[in-house]
Design a protein around this motif. Sequence first.
Motif, PDB file in Angstrom:
ATOM      1  N   SER A  56     -11.154  42.359  48.943  1.00  0.00           N
ATOM      2  CA  SER A  56     -12.460  43.019  48.868  1.00  0.00           C
ATOM      3  C   SER A  56     -12.365  44.229  47.943  1.00  0.00           C
ATOM      4  O   SER A  56     -11.604  45.160  48.212  1.00  0.00           O
ATOM      5  CB  SER A  56     -12.902  43.468  50.261  1.00  0.00           C
ATOM      6  N   VAL A  57     -13.112  44.211  46.858  1.00  0.00           N
ATOM      7  CA  VAL A  57     -13.108  45.295  45.866  1.00  0.00           C
ATOM      8  C   VAL A  57     -14.547  45.535  45.425  1.00  0.00           C
ATOM      9  O   VAL A  57     -15.317  44.590  45.244  1.00  0.00           O
ATOM     10  CB  VAL A  57     -12.240  44.953  44.637  1.00  0.00           C
ATOM     11  N   THR A  58     -14.912  46.809  45.253  1.00  0.00           N
ATOM     12  CA  THR A  58     -16.230  47.190  44.763  1.00  0.00           C
ATOM     13  C   THR A  58     -16.074  48.090  43.547  1.00  0.00           C
ATOM     14  O   THR A  58     -15.229  48.988  43.548  1.00  0.00           O
ATOM     15  CB  THR A  58     -17.028  47.938  45.847  1.00  0.00           C
ATOM     16  N   LEU A  96     -22.095  39.533  59.763  1.00  0.00           N
ATOM     17  CA  LEU A  96     -21.114  40.573  60.064  1.00  0.00           C
ATOM     18  C   LEU A  96     -20.240  40.791  58.836  1.00  0.00           C
ATOM     19  O   LEU A  96     -19.566  39.877  58.372  1.00  0.00           O
ATOM     20  CB  LEU A  96     -20.249  40.146  61.263  1.00  0.00           C
ATOM     21  N   GLY A  97     -20.278  41.994  58.280  1.00  0.00           N
ATOM     22  CA  GLY A  97     -19.457  42.302  57.117  1.00  0.00           C
ATOM     23  C   GLY A  97     -18.001  42.492  57.504  1.00  0.00           C
ATOM     24  O   GLY A  97     -17.674  43.196  58.456  1.00  0.00           O
ATOM     25  N   ILE A  98     -17.091  41.859  56.783  1.00  0.00           N
ATOM     26  CA  ILE A  98     -15.651  42.004  57.027  1.00  0.00           C
ATOM     27  C   ILE A  98     -14.967  42.295  55.686  1.00  0.00           C
ATOM     28  O   ILE A  98     -15.591  42.209  54.627  1.00  0.00           O
ATOM     29  CB  ILE A  98     -15.036  40.742  57.672  1.00  0.00           C
ATOM     30  N   ARG A  99     -13.696  42.656  55.742  1.00  0.00           N
ATOM     31  CA  ARG A  99     -12.921  42.926  54.531  1.00  0.00           C
ATOM     32  C   ARG A  99     -11.663  42.070  54.510  1.00  0.00           C
ATOM     33  O   ARG A  99     -11.079  41.790  55.551  1.00  0.00           O
ATOM     34  CB  ARG A  99     -12.491  44.397  54.472  1.00  0.00           C
ATOM     35  N   LYS A 100     -11.264  41.667  53.321  1.00  0.00           N
ATOM     36  CA  LYS A 100      -9.943  41.064  53.132  1.00  0.00           C
ATOM     37  C   LYS A 100      -9.061  42.118  52.476  1.00  0.00           C
ATOM     38  O   LYS A 100      -9.370  42.606  51.386  1.00  0.00           O
ATOM     39  CB  LYS A 100      -9.997  39.811  52.271  1.00  0.00           C
ATOM     40  N   VAL A 101      -7.980  42.487  53.153  1.00  0.00           N
ATOM     41  CA  VAL A 101      -7.155  43.613  52.740  1.00  0.00           C
ATOM     42  C   VAL A 101      -5.727  43.140  52.492  1.00  0.00           C
ATOM     43  O   VAL A 101      -5.191  42.325  53.239  1.00  0.00           O
ATOM     44  CB  VAL A 101      -7.152  44.724  53.814  1.00  0.00           C
ATOM     45  N   LEU A 221     -13.044  50.502  43.873  1.00  0.00           N
ATOM     46  CA  LEU A 221     -12.851  51.007  45.227  1.00  0.00           C
ATOM     47  C   LEU A 221     -12.490  49.853  46.143  1.00  0.00           C
ATOM     48  O   LEU A 221     -12.852  48.699  45.891  1.00  0.00           O
ATOM     49  CB  LEU A 221     -14.132  51.680  45.752  1.00  0.00           C
ATOM     50  N   ASP A 222     -11.777  50.183  47.229  1.00  0.00           N
ATOM     51  CA  ASP A 222     -11.558  49.176  48.268  1.00  0.00           C
ATOM     52  C   ASP A 222     -12.903  48.780  48.855  1.00  0.00           C
ATOM     53  O   ASP A 222     -13.790  49.624  49.031  1.00  0.00           O
ATOM     54  CB  ASP A 222     -10.660  49.734  49.377  1.00  0.00           C
ATOM     55  N   GLY A 223     -13.070  47.488  49.151  1.00  0.00           N
ATOM     56  CA  GLY A 223     -14.285  47.054  49.824  1.00  0.00           C
ATOM     57  C   GLY A 223     -14.467  47.838  51.109  1.00  0.00           C
ATOM     58  O   GLY A 223     -13.544  47.947  51.910  1.00  0.00           O
TER      59      GLY A 223
END
Length: 298
Positions: A56-58, A96-101, A221-223
């Motif tokens: 996840s990247v923004t 539901l928003g989630i992140r892949k880290v 930025l990190d998601g």
Amino acid sequence: MGLNFQKDLYLASEKIYPPPEKRVENLTKLQERLMKKLGPNAFPFIFTIQPTAPASVTLQPGPEEEGQPCGVQYYVKVFVGENETDRTHKRSTVALGIRKVQYAPSKQGRQPCTIVRKDFMLSPGELELEVVLDKQLYHHGEKIAANICIRNNSNKVVKKIKAMVQQGVDVVLFQNGQYRSVVASLETQEGCPVQPGSSLQKIMYLVPTLESNKDRRGIALDGQLKSQEANLASSTLLASPDRQDTFGIVVSYSVKVKLYLGALGGELSAELPFVLMHPKPNAKINDVQTEKTNLPAK
């Protein structure tokens, strides 16, 4: 132009109700507690995200830009319909928003170091610049120590030293989607000028943070989730350079040291890549974060 460039990709899909004949096994502790609390109308499900899926990247928008920022986002979407091919409606859909880290590896890599030299036309000798980082892997918020050694065997004079941290962004989808941004820099004339025949050893400290890069367009930025503060994107670790996801954003970092020799002498630069990531949380915290994405539907 009013165009919305967005691509929705479905990594996994499953019918939750009526429940499948094969029950979900290996439920998390949170799922077991919710099943007991919510009763027979709760239906657990588990999705597994492929390791090759992009993190996840923004990309940070400019201060005057509106709308969703460019980036990679993940959602778990549950909806109720008459059949499997029914379309989703806002009234009957929960997202539901989630992140892949990606977390930092447990072991440090080889200590980055490099030596560059420059000779000058019609001038004897050469200028040598050696740069060594104290380690290869840094966590967000840590100081980066760049050990600099200048050996001036030429007849030129080093007038100024500049060290900077560069963030590299590669939007894989676009052929010309690579660019670099300076996210931390330090300039000094301490110990200068470095005269011919002399040398200088110096340590310069850099701390790349989002606080010093707010409102700068294009910074990766990190998601982020609504309840968490944003930070600079972590380095992207690839199993091999050829295994880049077409819809991913690859982030890298490097330290660049530049010597300024005046208008006639030019410049001498050295660059070292390093890794910037979050440390892996302990098992207990990790279980809680995992359980949040394995919620039963009711």
